[in-house]
Design a protein around this motif. Structure first.
Motif, PDB file in Angstrom:
ATOM      1  N   GLY A 178      15.983-110.916   4.589  1.00  0.00           N
ATOM      2  CA  GLY A 178      15.108-109.823   5.010  1.00  0.00           C
ATOM      3  C   GLY A 178      13.641-110.147   4.795  1.00  0.00           C
ATOM      4  O   GLY A 178      12.804-109.877   5.657  1.00  0.00           O
ATOM      5  N   SER A 179      13.312-110.743   3.653  1.00  0.00           N
ATOM      6  CA  SER A 179      11.910-111.086   3.419  1.00  0.00           C
ATOM      7  C   SER A 179      11.456-112.207   4.335  1.00  0.00           C
ATOM      8  O   SER A 179      10.303-112.220   4.779  1.00  0.00           O
ATOM      9  CB  SER A 179      11.691-111.468   1.952  1.00  0.00           C
ATOM     10  N   ASP A 180      12.339-113.149   4.648  1.00  0.00           N
ATOM     11  CA  ASP A 180      11.985-114.203   5.603  1.00  0.00           C
ATOM     12  C   ASP A 180      11.675-113.618   6.971  1.00  0.00           C
ATOM     13  O   ASP A 180      10.715-114.013   7.632  1.00  0.00           O
ATOM     14  CB  ASP A 180      13.111-115.231   5.721  1.00  0.00           C
ATOM     15  N   ARG A 181      12.483-112.661   7.414  1.00  0.00           N
ATOM     16  CA  ARG A 181      12.230-112.023   8.708  1.00  0.00           C
ATOM     17  C   ARG A 181      10.941-111.210   8.672  1.00  0.00           C
ATOM     18  O   ARG A 181      10.194-111.173   9.645  1.00  0.00           O
ATOM     19  CB  ARG A 181      13.397-111.114   9.083  1.00  0.00           C
ATOM     20  N   TYR A 182      10.676-110.552   7.548  1.00  0.00           N
ATOM     21  CA  TYR A 182       9.457-109.753   7.413  1.00  0.00           C
ATOM     22  C   TYR A 182       8.227-110.642   7.511  1.00  0.00           C
ATOM     23  O   TYR A 182       7.297-110.346   8.254  1.00  0.00           O
ATOM     24  CB  TYR A 182       9.486-109.007   6.083  1.00  0.00           C
ATOM     25  N   TYR A 183       8.220-111.738   6.763  1.00  0.00           N
ATOM     26  CA  TYR A 183       7.057-112.612   6.766  1.00  0.00           C
ATOM     27  C   TYR A 183       6.951-113.434   8.042  1.00  0.00           C
ATOM     28  O   TYR A 183       5.902-113.977   8.342  1.00  0.00           O
ATOM     29  CB  TYR A 183       7.063-113.526   5.540  1.00  0.00           C
ATOM     30  N   LYS A 184       8.040-113.531   8.810  1.00  0.00           N
ATOM     31  CA  LYS A 184       7.993-114.260  10.072  1.00  0.00           C
ATOM     32  C   LYS A 184       7.233-113.457  11.127  1.00  0.00           C
ATOM     33  O   LYS A 184       6.426-114.012  11.869  1.00  0.00           O
ATOM     34  CB  LYS A 184       9.417-114.537  10.555  1.00  0.00           C
ATOM     35  N   TYR A 185       7.488-112.153  11.200  1.00  0.00           N
ATOM     36  CA  TYR A 185       6.897-111.332  12.246  1.00  0.00           C
ATOM     37  C   TYR A 185       5.625-110.614  11.815  1.00  0.00           C
ATOM     38  O   TYR A 185       4.836-110.211  12.655  1.00  0.00           O
ATOM     39  CB  TYR A 185       7.910-110.301  12.749  1.00  0.00           C
ATOM     40  N   ILE A 186       5.439-110.434  10.537  1.00  0.00           N
ATOM     41  CA  ILE A 186       4.250-109.748  10.042  1.00  0.00           C
ATOM     42  C   ILE A 186       3.505-110.736   9.169  1.00  0.00           C
ATOM     43  O   ILE A 186       4.013-111.196   8.148  1.00  0.00           O
ATOM     44  CB  ILE A 186       4.625-108.490   9.242  1.00  0.00           C
ATOM     45  N   ASN A 187       2.302-111.056   9.555  1.00  0.00           N
ATOM     46  CA  ASN A 187       1.516-112.048   8.833  1.00  0.00           C
ATOM     47  C   ASN A 187       0.853-111.385   7.630  1.00  0.00           C
ATOM     48  O   ASN A 187      -0.196-110.778   7.730  1.00  0.00           O
ATOM     49  CB  ASN A 187       0.471-112.663   9.768  1.00  0.00           C
ATOM     50  N   VAL A 188       1.494-111.498   6.485  1.00  0.00           N
ATOM     51  CA  VAL A 188       1.005-110.876   5.260  1.00  0.00           C
ATOM     52  C   VAL A 188       0.558-111.969   4.317  1.00  0.00           C
ATOM     53  O   VAL A 188       1.262-112.948   4.107  1.00  0.00           O
ATOM     54  CB  VAL A 188       2.118-110.033   4.594  1.00  0.00           C
ATOM     55  N   ARG A 189      -0.601-111.805   3.757  1.00  0.00           N
ATOM     56  CA  ARG A 189      -1.065-112.768   2.764  1.00  0.00           C
ATOM     57  C   ARG A 189      -0.372-112.478   1.447  1.00  0.00           C
ATOM     58  O   ARG A 189      -0.441-111.369   0.925  1.00  0.00           O
ATOM     59  CB  ARG A 189      -2.569-112.673   2.569  1.00  0.00           C
ATOM     60  N   LYS A 190       0.262-113.479   0.918  1.00  0.00           N
ATOM     61  CA  LYS A 190       0.942-113.297  -0.360  1.00  0.00           C
ATOM     62  C   LYS A 190      -0.085-113.436  -1.488  1.00  0.00           C
ATOM     63  O   LYS A 190      -0.926-114.311  -1.469  1.00  0.00           O
ATOM     64  CB  LYS A 190       2.047-114.332  -0.532  1.00  0.00           C
ATOM     65  N   GLY A 191       0.023-112.569  -2.462  1.00  0.00           N
ATOM     66  CA  GLY A 191      -0.832-112.676  -3.638  1.00  0.00           C
ATOM     67  C   GLY A 191      -2.214-112.089  -3.476  1.00  0.00           C
ATOM     68  O   GLY A 191      -3.102-112.406  -4.249  1.00  0.00           O
ATOM     69  N   SER A 192      -2.439-111.261  -2.496  1.00  0.00           N
ATOM     70  CA  SER A 192      -3.762-110.671  -2.338  1.00  0.00           C
ATOM     71  C   SER A 192      -3.877-109.419  -3.202  1.00  0.00           C
ATOM     72  O   SER A 192      -2.888-108.885  -3.701  1.00  0.00           O
ATOM     73  CB  SER A 192      -4.029-110.331  -0.872  1.00  0.00           C
TER      74      SER A 192
END
Length: 82
Positions: free
Chosen positions: A41-55
């Motif tokens: 689920g997190s892989d699919r989330y980060y694939k379609y929604i470009n979210v910066r990790k750690g901001s």
């Protein structure tokens, strides 16, 4: 019309209502299966929604949610103080 795809390979949105109980029983509810589902689920989330990790915005969401939640809980009391 019967589906040619095995029930195990179907996604939730492809399962018919009558097949749902047997589809749920086929799922893997072991701890490793649940962790794998969250990873997919997190892989699919980060694939379609470009979210910066750690901001800083991720950290700021927690206090903002707390403020909104606290306001919703104490709304009746705040309304009567006016």
């Amino acid at each position: 019309m019967a589906s040619l795809m095995p029930l195990k390979d179907k996604k939730l949105m492809e399962v018919k209502l009558g097949e749902l109980p047997s589809w749920i029983l086929i799922r893997n509810f072991t701890p490793s299966g649940i962790v794998g589902a969250f990873q997919r689920g997190s892989d699919r989330y980060y694939k379609y929604i470009n979210v910066r990790k750690g901001s800083i915005s991720g950290i700021n969401m927690v206090p903002a949610a707390y403020v909104v939640f606290s306001y919703c809980i104490s709304y009746k009391e705040l309304k009567h103080e006016r």
